[in-house]
Motif scaffolding. Structure first.
Motif, PDB file in Angstrom:
ATOM      1  N   MET A  94       0.839  -1.192   0.000  1.00 38.80           N
ATOM      2  CA  MET A  94       0.000   0.000   0.000  1.00 38.80           C
ATOM      3  C   MET A  94       0.881   1.251   0.000  1.00 38.80           C
ATOM      4  SD  MET A  94      -2.977  -1.071   2.734  1.00 38.80           S
ATOM      5  CE  MET A  94      -3.733   0.546   2.488  1.00 38.80           C
ATOM      6  N   GLY A  95       0.463   2.239  -0.769  1.00 35.04           N
ATOM      7  CA  GLY A  95       1.210   3.480  -0.845  1.00 35.04           C
ATOM      8  C   GLY A  95       2.337   3.476  -1.853  1.00 35.04           C
ATOM      9  N   VAL A  96       2.496   2.388  -2.627  1.00 34.58           N
ATOM     10  CA  VAL A  96       3.612   2.349  -3.576  1.00 34.58           C
ATOM     11  C   VAL A  96       3.411   3.360  -4.699  1.00 34.58           C
ATOM     12  CG1 VAL A  96       2.571   0.521  -4.985  1.00 34.58           C
ATOM     13  CG2 VAL A  96       5.054   0.799  -4.944  1.00 34.58           C
ATOM     14  N   MET A  97       2.172   3.616  -5.094  1.00 30.19           N
ATOM     15  CA  MET A  97       1.931   4.577  -6.156  1.00 30.19           C
ATOM     16  C   MET A  97       2.259   5.996  -5.707  1.00 30.19           C
ATOM     17  SD  MET A  97       1.226   2.698  -8.606  1.00 30.19           S
ATOM     18  CE  MET A  97       0.999   4.068  -9.726  1.00 30.19           C
ATOM     19  N   GLN A  98       2.073   6.289  -4.421  1.00 28.15           N
ATOM     20  CA  GLN A  98       2.445   7.609  -3.924  1.00 28.15           C
ATOM     21  C   GLN A  98       3.953   7.812  -3.992  1.00 28.15           C
ATOM     22  OE1 GLN A  98       0.833   8.007   0.011  1.00 28.15           O
ATOM     23  NE2 GLN A  98      -1.293   7.897  -0.668  1.00 28.15           N
ATOM     24  N   VAL A  99       4.707   6.742  -3.765  1.00 28.47           N
ATOM     25  CA  VAL A  99       6.162   6.834  -3.862  1.00 28.47           C
ATOM     26  C   VAL A  99       6.590   7.022  -5.308  1.00 28.47           C
ATOM     27  CG1 VAL A  99       8.319   5.590  -3.473  1.00 28.47           C
ATOM     28  CG2 VAL A  99       6.507   5.498  -1.764  1.00 28.47           C
ATOM     29  N   ILE A 100       6.012   6.240  -6.209  1.00 24.73           N
ATOM     30  CA  ILE A 100       6.392   6.333  -7.621  1.00 24.73           C
ATOM     31  C   ILE A 100       5.998   7.687  -8.207  1.00 24.73           C
ATOM     32  CG2 ILE A 100       6.015   5.307  -9.894  1.00 24.73           C
ATOM     33  CD1 ILE A 100       5.629   2.643  -8.562  1.00 24.73           C
ATOM     34  N   ALA A 101       4.926   8.283  -7.687  1.00 27.74           N
ATOM     35  CA  ALA A 101       4.440   9.550  -8.243  1.00 27.74           C
ATOM     36  C   ALA A 101       5.261  10.749  -7.801  1.00 27.74           C
ATOM     37  CB  ALA A 101       2.982   9.763  -7.831  1.00 27.74           C
ATOM     38  N   ARG A 102       6.180  10.570  -6.868  1.00 24.66           N
ATOM     39  CA  ARG A 102       7.005  11.705  -6.423  1.00 24.66           C
ATOM     40  C   ARG A 102       7.959  12.099  -7.552  1.00 24.66           C
ATOM     41  NH1 ARG A 102       7.310  12.618  -0.715  1.00 24.66           N
ATOM     42  NH2 ARG A 102       9.355  13.562  -1.000  1.00 24.66           N
ATOM     43  N   GLY A 103       7.776  13.285  -8.050  1.00 22.58           N
ATOM     44  CA  GLY A 103       8.512  13.762  -9.223  1.00 22.58           C
ATOM     45  C   GLY A 103       7.573  13.968 -10.392  1.00 22.58           C
ATOM     46  N   PRO A 104       6.939  12.911 -10.907  1.00 18.35           N
ATOM     47  CA  PRO A 104       5.934  13.132 -11.945  1.00 18.35           C
ATOM     48  C   PRO A 104       4.762  13.998 -11.493  1.00 18.35           C
ATOM     49  CG  PRO A 104       6.665  10.847 -11.977  1.00 18.35           C
ATOM     50  CD  PRO A 104       7.298  11.485 -10.782  1.00 18.35           C
ATOM     51  N   ASP A 105       4.486  14.035 -10.175  1.00 22.10           N
ATOM     52  CA  ASP A 105       3.386  14.885  -9.714  1.00 22.10           C
ATOM     53  C   ASP A 105       3.677  16.362  -9.962  1.00 22.10           C
ATOM     54  OD1 ASP A 105       5.444  15.003  -7.930  1.00 22.10           O
ATOM     55  OD2 ASP A 105       4.240  14.663  -6.134  1.00 22.10           O
ATOM     56  N   LEU A 106       4.946  16.763  -9.834  1.00 22.67           N
ATOM     57  CA  LEU A 106       5.279  18.155 -10.140  1.00 22.67           C
ATOM     58  C   LEU A 106       5.133  18.446 -11.636  1.00 22.67           C
ATOM     59  CD1 LEU A 106       8.414  18.916  -7.922  1.00 22.67           C
ATOM     60  CD2 LEU A 106       6.018  19.419  -7.480  1.00 22.67           C
ATOM     61  N   VAL A 107       5.503  17.479 -12.470  1.00 25.76           N
ATOM     62  CA  VAL A 107       5.344  17.667 -13.919  1.00 25.76           C
ATOM     63  C   VAL A 107       3.869  17.822 -14.275  1.00 25.76           C
ATOM     64  CG1 VAL A 107       5.700  16.576 -16.169  1.00 25.76           C
ATOM     65  CG2 VAL A 107       7.483  16.447 -14.422  1.00 25.76           C
ATOM     66  N   ALA A 108       3.025  17.024 -13.645  1.00 24.66           N
ATOM     67  CA  ALA A 108       1.593  17.077 -13.965  1.00 24.66           C
ATOM     68  C   ALA A 108       0.934  18.355 -13.458  1.00 24.66           C
ATOM     69  CB  ALA A 108       0.892  15.852 -13.369  1.00 24.66           C
ATOM     70  N   PHE A 109       1.351  18.833 -12.277  1.00 23.10           N
ATOM     71  CA  PHE A 109       0.663  19.979 -11.672  1.00 23.10           C
ATOM     72  C   PHE A 109       1.327  21.306 -12.014  1.00 23.10           C
ATOM     73  CE2 PHE A 109       0.340  22.899  -8.001  1.00 23.10           C
ATOM     74  CZ  PHE A 109      -1.015  23.180  -8.076  1.00 23.10           C
ATOM     75  N   CYS A 110       2.636  21.398 -11.853  1.00 22.21           N
ATOM     76  CA  CYS A 110       3.333  22.675 -12.009  1.00 22.21           C
ATOM     77  C   CYS A 110       3.595  23.058 -13.460  1.00 22.21           C
ATOM     78  CB  CYS A 110       4.653  22.649 -11.234  1.00 22.21           C
ATOM     79  SG  CYS A 110       4.439  22.528  -9.448  1.00 22.21           S
ATOM     80  N   LEU A 111       3.292  22.191 -14.395  1.00 19.26           N
ATOM     81  CA  LEU A 111       3.407  22.540 -15.816  1.00 19.26           C
ATOM     82  C   LEU A 111       2.039  22.713 -16.471  1.00 19.26           C
ATOM     83  CD1 LEU A 111       6.375  20.322 -17.092  1.00 19.26           C
ATOM     84  CD2 LEU A 111       6.357  22.776 -16.683  1.00 19.26           C
ATOM     85  N   LEU A 112       1.034  22.990 -15.678  1.00 14.04           N
ATOM     86  CA  LEU A 112      -0.305  23.192 -16.233  1.00 14.04           C
ATOM     87  C   LEU A 112      -0.357  24.318 -17.257  1.00 14.04           C
ATOM     88  CD1 LEU A 112      -2.749  22.645 -13.214  1.00 14.04           C
ATOM     89  CD2 LEU A 112      -2.544  21.286 -15.296  1.00 14.04           C
ATOM     90  N   PRO A 113       0.313  25.457 -17.039  1.00  9.61           N
ATOM     91  CA  PRO A 113       0.293  26.479 -18.107  1.00  9.61           C
ATOM     92  C   PRO A 113       0.851  25.989 -19.438  1.00  9.61           C
ATOM     93  CG  PRO A 113       1.033  27.438 -16.037  1.00  9.61           C
ATOM     94  CD  PRO A 113       0.961  25.960 -15.814  1.00  9.61           C
ATOM     95  N   VAL A 114       1.890  25.158 -19.396  1.00  7.54           N
ATOM     96  CA  VAL A 114       2.444  24.624 -20.645  1.00  7.54           C
ATOM     97  C   VAL A 114       1.447  23.701 -21.318  1.00  7.54           C
ATOM     98  CG1 VAL A 114       4.278  23.189 -21.613  1.00  7.54           C
ATOM     99  CG2 VAL A 114       4.813  24.869 -19.851  1.00  7.54           C
ATOM    100  N   TRP A 115       0.807  22.818 -20.531  1.00  8.24           N
ATOM    101  CA  TRP A 115      -0.162  21.884 -21.121  1.00  8.24           C
ATOM    102  C   TRP A 115      -1.350  22.649 -21.719  1.00  8.24           C
ATOM    103  CZ3 TRP A 115       3.577  19.166 -21.121  1.00  8.24           C
ATOM    104  CH2 TRP A 115       4.200  18.572 -20.032  1.00  8.24           C
ATOM    105  N   VAL A 116      -1.818  23.694 -21.020  1.00 10.62           N
ATOM    106  CA  VAL A 116      -2.940  24.466 -21.542  1.00 10.62           C
ATOM    107  C   VAL A 116      -2.544  25.213 -22.809  1.00 10.62           C
ATOM    108  CG1 VAL A 116      -4.514  26.368 -21.027  1.00 10.62           C
ATOM    109  CG2 VAL A 116      -4.011  24.666 -19.272  1.00 10.62           C
ATOM    110  N   ALA A 117      -1.319  25.744 -22.819  1.00 10.25           N
ATOM    111  CA  ALA A 117      -0.866  26.476 -24.008  1.00 10.25           C
ATOM    112  C   ALA A 117      -0.749  25.555 -25.220  1.00 10.25           C
ATOM    113  CB  ALA A 117       0.488  27.139 -23.712  1.00 10.25           C
ATOM    114  N   ILE A 118      -0.232  24.350 -25.027  1.00  7.98           N
ATOM    115  CA  ILE A 118      -0.120  23.412 -26.146  1.00  7.98           C
ATOM    116  C   ILE A 118      -1.499  22.984 -26.624  1.00  7.98           C
ATOM    117  CG2 ILE A 118       0.702  21.127 -26.816  1.00  7.98           C
ATOM    118  CD1 ILE A 118       3.059  21.505 -24.977  1.00  7.98           C
ATOM    119  N   ALA A 119      -2.420  22.756 -25.685  1.00  4.91           N
ATOM    120  CA  ALA A 119      -3.770  22.347 -26.079  1.00  4.91           C
ATOM    121  C   ALA A 119      -4.486  23.440 -26.872  1.00  4.91           C
ATOM    122  CB  ALA A 119      -4.583  21.972 -24.843  1.00  4.91           C
ATOM    123  N   LEU A 120      -4.271  24.711 -26.485  1.00  6.44           N
ATOM    124  CA  LEU A 120      -4.925  25.814 -27.181  1.00  6.44           C
ATOM    125  C   LEU A 120      -4.134  26.295 -28.382  1.00  6.44           C
ATOM    126  CD1 LEU A 120      -6.170  27.927 -24.133  1.00  6.44           C
ATOM    127  CD2 LEU A 120      -7.453  26.255 -25.480  1.00  6.44           C
ATOM    128  N   GLY A 121      -2.837  25.959 -28.447  1.00  9.38           N
ATOM    129  CA  GLY A 121      -2.008  26.394 -29.563  1.00  9.38           C
ATOM    130  C   GLY A 121      -1.606  27.841 -29.501  1.00  9.38           C
TER     131      GLY A 121
END
Length: 531
Positions: free
Chosen positions: A459-486
């Motif tokens: 239990m909790g192994v996914m929380q360990v694996i997500a450390r690092g990718p969670d910052l990419v998913a959350f803190c790069l939201l402006p980049v993802w929105v910009a690419i989606a909107l072009g």
């Protein structure tokens, strides 16, 4: 010898054959394992179902991606790259990665117990090493066939006999590559040279694709695979297999022990879900024992510069990660010149994959420091300062990567300067995510296990694996929105700068537990009356 008092007065029997020794070892292992045939069949069934489900899920995702891609234009645009050529580039890079991995693993080796007991025995070494020499080519053939089938069916939409031929050819080529590495090992070629050839082949894939783009003459389709070509590759692979089997007895014990040690380390890392240990196994196994020249480390001016210089030296000496950075840079750039991929979905996926490959490769110094924090403990620096200094080298690499990638993305979107500012503002996020992933805690295997398609996991192994990718998913939201909107706006650039600052603050923390978990523990301590 029968009358020797040190041996005793008894009759000596014949030396058993290698096959009998392997059977005796297998029976002894099964007797002490405490499992029967039912458990073995259950494990085989679980593995087969897991592999089949994984292939079907990946195939479905790739097919959906292929359906979402726009159709190819009737005439190829100058400077573009067709989707079939991109698939061929990916397959060439996969061949290079496979050769590099096979060279680092041996690929023929003997594990610790086998090397200690089997190798000194006065028996034919070929019979002892045949299972080890067969295992890796078979696994490579299975993986190669599945990768080719997924790419051919998902992106090129091939069906029927053509797909079967492509899958068989992919499996045969994968086995041939591993067998070629085994032949080189039997000839006494150092493993690092074989890995170097694979790394160079991996770099050659995006370079050749760039040359095709610059030439302006990209083929719109690739020739179909014929059964004659498949038969030729299968015959060559069979000849290499016979050559490897004939030369198994000539393999020195030192080479077998080194290969078995690296393979055991890598398998243990995969079972433990620890990608950091997997990287150490693949990198440390081919490290040169000595170097002809030494670096003066002229950039060292104090504790801070010493830490940054150490990270630079580690990255410079790790050729595998330098190659990974080059490939990660070429992946999004090539996607912008492929008509079917030059859209929001294709650009988003390639930027995400390339960015994570780049950031993971640039944080090699942090991963080694997490295992052996020698410099961290010797230098008069605080823990948070050390984490921030570890972001310098990944940040510089991410800055260069962002300039190249977002310049290409800006050309695709029509506003190069705006996209360049957005990419530069997002560079600290990649560095923070890489350092956060490098210092993540190991999974707690003492916690209760839960059943998953991949087996029992704590239990909790996914929380360990997500450390690092969670910052990419959350803190790069402006980049993802910009690419989606072009498009890029001032608010997106400003928001990305603030998100980068938040990512650096989070990655600088030395707490291994999450914020919510710490809050719950504090509440329990207050209820118990603890300070």
């Amino acid at each position: 010898m029968r009358d020797d008092p040190r041996v005793g007065d008894f009759e000596l029997g014949e030396v058993p054959s290698a096959r009998e020794i392997r059977r005796f070892t297998a029976r002894a292992a099964r007797a002490r394992a405490g499992v029967g045939a039912g458990s073995l069949l259950t494990e085989l069934y679980t593995v087969a179902v897991s592999v089949a489900l994984s292939v079907l899920i990946v195939l479905g995702i790739v097919q959906q991606l292929g359906d979402a891609l726009p159709p190819a234009p009737p005439t190829a645009e100058p400077g573009g790259l067709s989707l079939p050529v991109l698939v061929a580039t990916i397959l060439l890079a996969a061949v290079g990665a496979l050769l590099s991995t096979a060279g680092r693993l041996g690929p023929v080796g003997a594990e610790g117990a086998q090397a200690a007991w089997w190798l000194p025995l006065p028996v034919d070494r070929r019979g002892l090493l045949r299972p080890a020499a067969t295992r890796v080519p078979l696994v490579a053939a299975l993986a190669g066939g599945m990768v080719v089938v997924v790419l051919e069916a998902g992106l090129l939409e091939r069906r029927g006999a053509e797909l079967v031929r492509a899958g068989v050819l992919g499996a045969a080529v994968a086995a041939l590559v591993v067998l070629a590495a085994a032949v080189a090992q039997s000839r006494g070629v150092p493993r690092r040279r074989t890995a170097l050839v694979g790394d160079l082949l991996l770099v050659a894939a995006p370079v050749l694709a760039a040359l095709v783009v610059l030439s302006g003459r990209t083929p719109s389709s690739l020739p179909s695979v014929t059964w004659a070509a498949v038969a030729v590759v299968v015959v060559v692979a069979g000849a290499l297999a016979a050559l490897v089997d004939r030369r198994l007895g000539a393999l020195p014990g030192r080479t077998l022990r080194e290969g078995g040690s690296v393979a055991t380390h890598a398998v243990g890392a995969v079972v433990s879900l620890d990608s950091r240990e997997l990287g150490r196994a693949l990198s440390g196994g081919v490290a040169a024992p000595s170097r002809r020249r030494t670096s003066r480390l002229s950039t060292v001016r104090g504790p801070m510069t010493a830490l940054v210089t150490a990270d630079l030296v580690v990255l410079r000496r790790s050729l595998r990660h330098v190659v990974q950075i080059v490939v990660a840079t070429g992946l999004p750039v090539l996607a912008t010149v492929v008509p079917q991929l030059a859209g929001p979905v294709g650009i988003l996926v390639t930027v995400l994959l390339g960015g994570w490959m780049m950031s993971s490769a640039s944080a090699e110094g942090s991963r080694w420091a997490e295992m052996a924090p020698v410099i961290d403990r010797l230098l008069p620096l605080g823990d948070r300062t050390v984490r921030r200094l570890r972001m310098v080298v990944p940040g510089l690499v991410a800055l260069v990567w962002s300039v190249v990638v977002f310049t290409a993305v800006g050309r695709w979107a029509g506003a190069t300067l705006d996209w360049l500012l957005l990419g530069v503002g997002a560079a600290p996020v990649w560095a923070a995510a890489a350092v956060r992933a490098a210092y993540r805690p190991s999974p707690r295997w003492d916690k209760p296990l839960i059943s998953t398609p991949a087996g029992a996991l704590p239990m909790g192994v996914m929380q360990v694996i997500a450390r690092g990718p969670d910052l990419v998913a959350f803190c790069l939201l402006p980049v993802w929105v910009a690419i989606a909107l072009g498009t890029v706006t001032t608010i997106m650039v400003t928001g990305q700068v603030w998100m980068s600052a938040i990512a650096v603050m989070i990655a600088s923390s030395t707490a291994e537990k999450g914020w919510m978990e710490r809050m719950l523990e504090e509440q329990d301590q207050r209820k118990a009356g603890a300070p």
